[in-house]
Design an enzyme around this catalytic site. Structure first.
Site, PDB file in Angstrom:
ATOM      1  N   GLU A 211       0.877  -1.179   0.000  1.00 31.47           N
ATOM      2  CA  GLU A 211       0.000   0.000   0.000  1.00 31.47           C
ATOM      3  C   GLU A 211       0.911   1.224   0.000  1.00 31.47           C
ATOM      4  O   GLU A 211       1.390   1.649   1.044  1.00 31.47           O
ATOM      5  CB  GLU A 211      -0.910  -0.008   1.238  1.00 31.47           C
ATOM      6  CG  GLU A 211      -1.933  -1.126   1.255  1.00 31.47           C
ATOM      7  CD  GLU A 211      -3.109  -0.876   0.311  1.00 31.47           C
ATOM      8  OE1 GLU A 211      -3.321   0.273  -0.118  1.00 31.47           O
ATOM      9  OE2 GLU A 211      -3.812  -1.850  -0.014  1.00 31.47           O
ATOM     10  N   CYS A 246      -2.060   9.426   2.136  1.00 31.97           N
ATOM     11  CA  CYS A 246      -1.673   8.871   0.833  1.00 31.97           C
ATOM     12  C   CYS A 246      -2.653   9.231  -0.267  1.00 31.97           C
ATOM     13  O   CYS A 246      -2.293   9.247  -1.433  1.00 31.97           O
ATOM     14  CB  CYS A 246      -1.538   7.359   0.944  1.00 31.97           C
ATOM     15  SG  CYS A 246      -3.016   6.588   1.645  1.00 31.97           S
TER      16      CYS A 246
HETATM   17  P1  NAD Z   1       7.288   5.107   7.648  1.00 30.07           P
HETATM   18  O1  NAD Z   1       8.518   5.934   7.740  1.00 30.07           O
HETATM   19  O2  NAD Z   1       6.433   4.953   8.850  1.00 30.07           O
HETATM   20  O3  NAD Z   1       7.729   3.699   7.075  1.00 30.07           O
HETATM   21  C1  NAD Z   1       6.796   2.667   6.886  1.00 30.07           C
HETATM   22  C2  NAD Z   1       7.307   1.418   7.546  1.00 30.07           C
HETATM   23  O4  NAD Z   1       8.505   0.997   6.896  1.00 30.07           O
HETATM   24  C3  NAD Z   1       7.658   1.597   9.015  1.00 30.07           C
HETATM   25  O5  NAD Z   1       7.052   0.577   9.771  1.00 30.07           O
HETATM   26  C4  NAD Z   1       9.173   1.530   9.057  1.00 30.07           C
HETATM   27  O6  NAD Z   1       9.653   0.909  10.213  1.00 30.07           O
HETATM   28  C5  NAD Z   1       9.496   0.690   7.849  1.00 30.07           C
HETATM   29  N1  NAD Z   1      10.813   1.024   7.287  1.00 30.07           N
HETATM   30  C6  NAD Z   1      11.325   2.255   7.096  1.00 30.07           C
HETATM   31  N2  NAD Z   1      12.542   2.180   6.523  1.00 30.07           N
HETATM   32  C7  NAD Z   1      12.815   0.861   6.354  1.00 30.07           C
HETATM   33  C8  NAD Z   1      13.916   0.133   5.806  1.00 30.07           C
HETATM   34  N3  NAD Z   1      14.989   0.746   5.323  1.00 30.07           N
HETATM   35  N4  NAD Z   1      13.848  -1.218   5.796  1.00 30.07           N
HETATM   36  C9  NAD Z   1      12.760  -1.850   6.283  1.00 30.07           C
HETATM   37  N5  NAD Z   1      11.686  -1.200   6.817  1.00 30.07           N
HETATM   38  C10 NAD Z   1      11.719   0.130   6.851  1.00 30.07           C
HETATM   39  O7  NAD Z   1       6.312   5.655   6.559  1.00 30.07           O
HETATM   40  P2  NAD Z   1       6.633   6.411   5.220  1.00 30.07           P
HETATM   41  O8  NAD Z   1       7.307   5.496   4.260  1.00 30.07           O
HETATM   42  O9  NAD Z   1       7.183   7.766   5.495  1.00 30.07           O
HETATM   43  O10 NAD Z   1       5.090   6.601   4.799  1.00 30.07           O
HETATM   44  C11 NAD Z   1       4.708   7.558   3.907  1.00 30.07           C
HETATM   45  C12 NAD Z   1       4.410   6.909   2.585  1.00 30.07           C
HETATM   46  O11 NAD Z   1       3.429   5.900   2.793  1.00 30.07           O
HETATM   47  C13 NAD Z   1       3.823   7.866   1.588  1.00 30.07           C
HETATM   48  O12 NAD Z   1       4.364   7.601   0.330  1.00 30.07           O
HETATM   49  C14 NAD Z   1       2.348   7.525   1.604  1.00 30.07           C
HETATM   50  O13 NAD Z   1       1.679   7.861   0.414  1.00 30.07           O
HETATM   51  C15 NAD Z   1       2.380   6.053   1.863  1.00 30.07           C
HETATM   52  N6  NAD Z   1       1.145   5.610   2.488  1.00 30.07           N
HETATM   53  C16 NAD Z   1       0.348   4.783   1.790  1.00 30.07           C
HETATM   54  C17 NAD Z   1      -0.854   4.388   2.331  1.00 30.07           C
HETATM   55  C18 NAD Z   1      -1.792   3.478   1.591  1.00 30.07           C
HETATM   56  O14 NAD Z   1      -2.733   3.015   2.205  1.00 30.07           O
HETATM   57  N7  NAD Z   1      -1.558   3.205   0.320  1.00 30.07           N
HETATM   58  C19 NAD Z   1      -1.220   4.833   3.606  1.00 30.07           C
HETATM   59  C20 NAD Z   1      -0.355   5.662   4.291  1.00 30.07           C
HETATM   60  C21 NAD Z   1       0.833   6.049   3.739  1.00 30.07           C
END
Ligand code: NAD
Length: 458
Positions: A211, A246
């Protein structure tokens, strides 16, 4: 850390192997336990979301608590029906026979969630995984630490921790988990980490749901109820985590002759919603952390090289607050038009004719959502036919996310797989076909020797 992850997987796999998570009773008991968390601890959840994101109480209730409550309620109401083998008509090929599709749990699944809706995006996939009869490990986002630790505490207190567990932590813990063997990984977050997840999953041929995000366009035709459209865009952008969502409208496309009316009415409506001093407004979430605050400041500075701020622009780094900001005439090469904004900045692109929106949107990666505001039926049909996106809404924003009858998920760069309602149950189930025959009739055509007489059936 690797050893801890290994031990967790071993423990939960052993629980899954006993078969207990497969029973209707276990699934229903865990869904009820989730409901109990919501009803008994709503105040703590609201406070945690305020602490992590300065999320207004109303948004915390509507976008986080009510979302999970609705998912649990639906799953409990429909679970018998969802679990029942589904009868399928058979053809002459297997005559006489009967067939069913049995929904089988996948086993042990991993849910990794993001910080922007740290409660809902954690528990919503977990509800689907439990309803489908799986054991599940949840890894909430470390960027929303208060919600993460509250989730860990509440899950431990109310749920069957032999089969449902929260593992807290940052990259190191997530990496250790990703190196284990899972039966499905459900990841919500950015596409860069999405690729890491997919790579780790490949090692064990583990299926994934990703997602992800992207740049969600909102196209505004000129023949619309502008005030209603403006309010719905504001609700979808700033009324949802101050743009850190998102499916927030990421940029607007409208025509040159319409844009000044649009900016005027949006400014008026924004002031009605968030007051003359939006940085003081209690109705606006803060920016999650300094890293994202600085990223947004850089994006805004870059956008101002070509464009101009026509509304907002105020910010307060000490409180991590940023006002709803509309920026006009940004260059299409700017960061704001290249990267997902994920914050309170909204660029407006102007075109001579609204049909030019197709070139702009299709020139970018496939978005998670695309919005069109129009009364023109032909434009609407063309938009639905020609825009490939995770989901489309005509004349509103966001609401498809809340419709349990609709699958929610991305396509291409915005993700793969979908969930919500029955789609969540399906995302965590294997659809196992079971064909049954009797012994009475046994037509010999299929058996060797393949005589010329039998070849007539080819
Ligand atoms: P985040 O920083 O919380 O990361 C998401 C998860 O990935 C966390 O649990 C984190 O621990 C893990 N993570 C981070 N770096 C990692 C790595 N190097 N290796 C393994 N795991 C790792 O969230 P984010 O990425 O900043 O979220 C924002 C993004 O998420 C945006 O692009 C947004 O559009 C997308 N998003 C999508 C949805 C959806 O439902 N499609 C919902 C919310 C957010």
């Amino acid at each position: 850390m690797g050893l801890e992850a290994e031990a967790t997987v071993r423990e939960l796999r052993a629980a899954y192997t006993t078969g207990k998570t497969k029973s209707f009773e276990w699934r229903a008991s865990q869904l009820k336990a989730t409901q109990k968390i919501l009803t008994l601890h709503s105040d703590q959840i609201i406070q945690a979301l305020r602490s992590d994101l300065k999320k207004p109480e109303f948004e915390a209730v509507i976008h986080e608590i009510c979302v999970i409550s609705a998912s649990c309620k639906l799953a409990l109401k429909e679970l018998h029906r969802w679990m029942k083998p589904q009868k399928v008509k058979t053809s002459l090929i297997s005559f006489p026979s009967s067939a069913t599709i049995v929904s089988e749990p996948l086993g042990l699944v991993l849910v990794i969630s993001a910080w922007n809706f740290p409660f809902a995006l954690s528990l919503d996939p977990v509800v689907g995984a439990i309803a489908a009869g799986n054991a599940v490990v949840l890894k909430p986002s470390e960027s929303a630490p208060t919600t993460s630790s509250l989730l860990a505490k509440l899950v431990e207190k109310y749920m069957d921790t032999s089969a449902v567990k929260v593992v807290e932590g940052a990259v190191a813990q997530t990496t250790a988990l990703l190196h284990q063997k899972w039966d499905k990984i459900f990841y919500t977050g950015g596409s860069e980490v999405g690729r890491i997840v997919l790579n780790c999953a490949a090692k064990h041929l583990t299926p994934v749901v990703l997602e992800l995000g992207g740049k969600c366009p909102a196209v505004l035709d000129s023949n619309i109820n502008l005030k209603v459209a403006a309010r719905r865009i504001i609700a979808g952008k700033w009324g949802r985590n101050n743009g850190q969502a998102c499916i927030s409208p990421d940029y607007i496309i409208t025509t040159k002759h319409f844009v000044s009316q649009l900016v005027n009415i949006m400014s008026v409506e924004l002031e009605k919603f968030f007051g003359k001093e939006p940085l003081q407004s209690k109705e606006l979430s803060g920016i999650i952390n300094t890293h994202h605050f600085n990223r947004l400041v850089k994006l805004l500075d870059d956008a101002q090289v070509s464009g101009k701020i026509v509304c907002g622009g105020e910010r307060d780094v000490s409180n991590l607050k940023m006002a709803p900001t509309i920026i006009l005439d940004v260059s299409r090469d700017s960061i704001a038009m290249d990267e997902e904004i994920f914050g309170p900045i909204l660029p407006i692109l102007t075109v001579d004719k609204i049909e030019e929106c197709f070139g702009v949107i299709n020139g970018k990666e496939k978005p998670l959502a695309a919005y069109l505001f129009t009364n023109d039926k032909k434009l609407e049909e063309k938009f639905v036919r020609n825009i490939s996106a995770g989901g489309i809404i005509i004349n509103d924003t966001i609401l498809h996310f809340l419709e349990p009858g609709l699958p929610f998920g991305g396509i291409g760069e915005s993700g793969m797989g979908a969930y919500h309602g029955k789609f969540s149950f399906d995302a965590f189930s294997h659809k196992k076909p079971v064909l049954k025959r009797g012994f009475a009739i046994d037509i010999s055509t299929r058996y060797p020797p393949y005589t010329p007489g039998k070849r007539r059936f080819l």
